[in-house]
Scaffold this motif. Sequence first.
Motif, PDB file in Angstrom:
ATOM      1  N   ALA A 554       0.836  -1.208   0.000  1.00 16.63           N
ATOM      2  CA  ALA A 554       0.000   0.000   0.000  1.00 16.63           C
ATOM      3  C   ALA A 554       0.867   1.253   0.000  1.00 16.63           C
ATOM      4  CB  ALA A 554      -0.932  -0.009   1.211  1.00 16.63           C
ATOM      5  N   LEU A 555       1.958   1.248   0.781  1.00 17.67           N
ATOM      6  CA  LEU A 555       2.855   2.404   0.830  1.00 17.67           C
ATOM      7  C   LEU A 555       3.528   2.649  -0.520  1.00 17.67           C
ATOM      8  CD1 LEU A 555       4.621   2.162   4.314  1.00 17.67           C
ATOM      9  CD2 LEU A 555       3.475   4.170   3.385  1.00 17.67           C
ATOM     10  N   ASP A 556       3.979   1.575  -1.153  1.00 15.80           N
ATOM     11  CA  ASP A 556       4.624   1.712  -2.464  1.00 15.80           C
ATOM     12  C   ASP A 556       3.659   2.319  -3.487  1.00 15.80           C
ATOM     13  OD1 ASP A 556       6.953   0.673  -1.504  1.00 15.80           O
ATOM     14  OD2 ASP A 556       6.594  -1.372  -2.223  1.00 15.80           O
ATOM     15  N   ASN A 557       2.432   1.838  -3.484  1.00 17.26           N
ATOM     16  CA  ASN A 557       1.443   2.362  -4.435  1.00 17.26           C
ATOM     17  C   ASN A 557       1.040   3.799  -4.093  1.00 17.26           C
ATOM     18  OD1 ASN A 557       1.289   0.078  -6.097  1.00 17.26           O
ATOM     19  ND2 ASN A 557      -0.118  -0.942  -4.692  1.00 17.26           N
ATOM     20  N   TYR A 558       1.012   4.120  -2.802  1.00 22.24           N
ATOM     21  CA  TYR A 558       0.718   5.491  -2.376  1.00 22.24           C
ATOM     22  C   TYR A 558       1.783   6.452  -2.920  1.00 22.24           C
ATOM     23  CZ  TYR A 558       0.598   9.520   0.814  1.00 22.24           C
ATOM     24  OH  TYR A 558       0.581  10.794   1.347  1.00 22.24           O
ATOM     25  N   ARG A 559       3.043   6.048  -2.804  1.00 25.80           N
ATOM     26  CA  ARG A 559       4.130   6.892  -3.303  1.00 25.80           C
ATOM     27  C   ARG A 559       4.055   7.044  -4.831  1.00 25.80           C
ATOM     28  NH1 ARG A 559       7.835   7.994   0.629  1.00 25.80           N
ATOM     29  NH2 ARG A 559       7.790   6.679   2.490  1.00 25.80           N
ATOM     30  N   LYS A 560       3.703   5.947  -5.506  1.00 27.55           N
ATOM     31  CA  LYS A 560       3.561   6.021  -6.963  1.00 27.55           C
ATOM     32  C   LYS A 560       2.457   6.993  -7.351  1.00 27.55           C
ATOM     33  CE  LYS A 560       5.175   1.309  -7.957  1.00 27.55           C
ATOM     34  NZ  LYS A 560       4.762  -0.045  -8.397  1.00 27.55           N
ATOM     35  N   ALA A 561       1.343   6.953  -6.612  1.00 26.40           N
ATOM     36  CA  ALA A 561       0.225   7.860  -6.899  1.00 26.40           C
ATOM     37  C   ALA A 561       0.641   9.312  -6.683  1.00 26.40           C
ATOM     38  CB  ALA A 561      -0.974   7.504  -6.023  1.00 26.40           C
ATOM     39  N   CYS A 562       1.440   9.562  -5.619  1.00 23.30           N
ATOM     40  CA  CYS A 562       1.908  10.929  -5.363  1.00 23.30           C
ATOM     41  C   CYS A 562       2.887  11.375  -6.448  1.00 23.30           C
ATOM     42  CB  CYS A 562       2.568  11.011  -3.989  1.00 23.30           C
ATOM     43  SG  CYS A 562       1.432  10.814  -2.599  1.00 23.30           S
ATOM     44  N   ASP A 563       3.732  10.447  -6.907  1.00 16.60           N
ATOM     45  CA  ASP A 563       4.697  10.783  -7.965  1.00 16.60           C
ATOM     46  C   ASP A 563       4.004  11.127  -9.275  1.00 16.60           C
ATOM     47  OD1 ASP A 563       6.832  10.370  -6.263  1.00 16.60           O
ATOM     48  OD2 ASP A 563       7.109   8.275  -6.842  1.00 16.60           O
TER      49      ASP A 563
END
Length: 732
Positions: A554-563
Amino acid sequence: MKFQIEDVTVYFPYDHIYPEQYSYMVELKRALDAKGHCLLEMPTGTGKTIALLSLITSYALSKPSNSVKLLYCTRTVHEMEKTLAELRLLHQYQLQHLGPSARILALGLSSRKNLCINPSVVSAENRDSVDAACRKLTASWVRALAIENPNIPTCQFFENYEKASSDAVLPPGVYTLQDLRAFGKEKGWCPYFLARHMVQFANVVVYSYQYLLDPKVAGIISKEMQRELLKGLREILIRWLRRLKGLRPPDASRLRAEYNRLVDGLAQRGNLSITDTWLSNPALPDDILKEAVPGNIRRAEHFLSVLRRLVQYLKGRLETENVEKEGPVAFVASVNAQAGIDQKMLKFCYDRLHSLMLTLEITDTDEFLHIQTICDFATLVGTYTRGFSIIIEPFDERMPNIPDPVLQLSCHDASLAIKPVFERFQSVVITSGTLSPIDLYPRLLNFNPVVSRSFTMSLTRDCICPMVLTRGSDQLPVSTKFDLRSDEGVVRNYGRLLLEMVSVVPDGIVCFFVSYSYMDSIVNRWNELNILKEIMQHKLIFIETQDVVETTLALDNYRKACDCGKGAVFFSVARGKVAEGIDFDRHYGRLVIMFGVPFQYTLSRILLARLEYLRETFQIKEGDFLTFDALRQAAQCVGRVIRSKADYGMMIFADKRYSRHDKRSKLPGWILSHLRDAHLNLSTDMAVHIAREFLRKMAQPYDKSGGSGVKTLLSQEDLEKMSNGNNGEVLF
């Protein structure tokens, strides 16, 4: 840059230094000179780690005759790697100025799970399984048999390490865990045992504080020993008795040798092979190690008989229908009266089990975790007469009709674990961004710091915007107080607050809830009210769960969404993994919302027992401790958003109780200094207006070095002026 602090030349790997970093170093040097302990609180994102490393390594270089060794304790492997990366940068700078004389050896130390490079071992599912798989290949008796029978598997990396003997050393340098694994693969040596061997020669060692405090205590305190844990213990003990009865002559001679050794005392256990030693049990004071094991548990069959009686006693205690709470003295007296096991026998259970498993050459240690837990429990109960409680609960309060007995050993006194650390080391530095109120720690940990200081953050702009939201747009109060948290108006107002913020705030938003159960309930209600659907029109939502793998994904995907630029929302829980170990710097966290005050569950019997102990022993009131703990957790959560002075972010404390002075005053000074009176009693629409203005202000260019006579970045020239007494020329 290079500058002087009294008689120490400090090497700092950057061209400028923050004023608070310089002040931090001055106070730290005072503590080192006084050879005492200290408490230092400095805001997140102000460079505590590099300031501490620079001062202490420079202090050691300036006093070569007085060898200084630094043990740096962190909470997570991620923090360990970050610390070693900072140290590597510093070390390279020191080598440029001093040459070979500045060489040091620094390394990280972790478990086999994080350091092993043997594919057949590291593929095991958990740490205990990895440890057991390693012992099956490296135990001294396994290796001895492998010499006679080449078909017996061993670890080629450990064998190569042993063959290298005295040549198996790490050259000077800074080694992260990844570096150790790479070095081990290159040389064909086991990095785990190499790191353990090199610790004694290292100048800096970075590892988990659990190793320092007490791995055995950490594994037993407040852990549940459920009925399932006791199932099968009788079968294990019977299997051991059968093994003892069927011993071959060499086994019997080993037991006789063990008996003679135990007569001489635990300290005379001989020089065990590095693969056969476990982590010692720091819960035992030194005087106990010099004692002989009680005569009635020296023989293996007698010791197993004692364990069987202890297991039967614990199973009997779990059959109660009422909640029971006892201190160690009363519990030991009950064990002695009903099972015939006295305090001294309990005290030596851990070491006696350890000795027996080594004597019987057992490598499948993961199969005996339950009996190890029982022996750890017995040792702690037999060693300490105060600071612990034994609590037996016959059922879970949420399901009172289903029997689910739990026996818990709860530690109420943190000073018991930290006391050996204070006694063993000349200076202990406790530092964090959230130590407020700092005056409570000396009482809780029972020590007298020579330096106790809290620093503020020097800023060229107000890049932190804390707000206290007490009511929704409909003017109804919001709070997670027990009688209000399920109120439809509170749930709706919390949802509208988040919905308004996702439409205003760019990039990432992190929301912290007081517990997993509350997060589940409020997210379900938001879903029923279609609030989640409206939020998803602006940003994606990711949720922390109690599963580590799911949360990492979930954290990895959250960072991708922010990027990607659209941003995202991350739902997390106070006291969880994300709250203490993950940074949401830059665009990953422009706003943190703390929904409620994260008090502990006040009906918990463990908490009630601890509060009673703190009141009677340290005269700390229940309310003071609960508020201190809750506000420290809240500050820890919101501090995730600011990780440097170039960063900016908003913090919303969404609960009417934060507006009260007795609660708000427990927040760290660096947050309070930015909390304006006009931001103390806000509604949702007022908070949205303030957020808009703040973000518009942060979009403007600014002078990073400081303007208007306020220096927030000090050069080497500024520090020279300060050391010459021209403080008036450098304002901060």
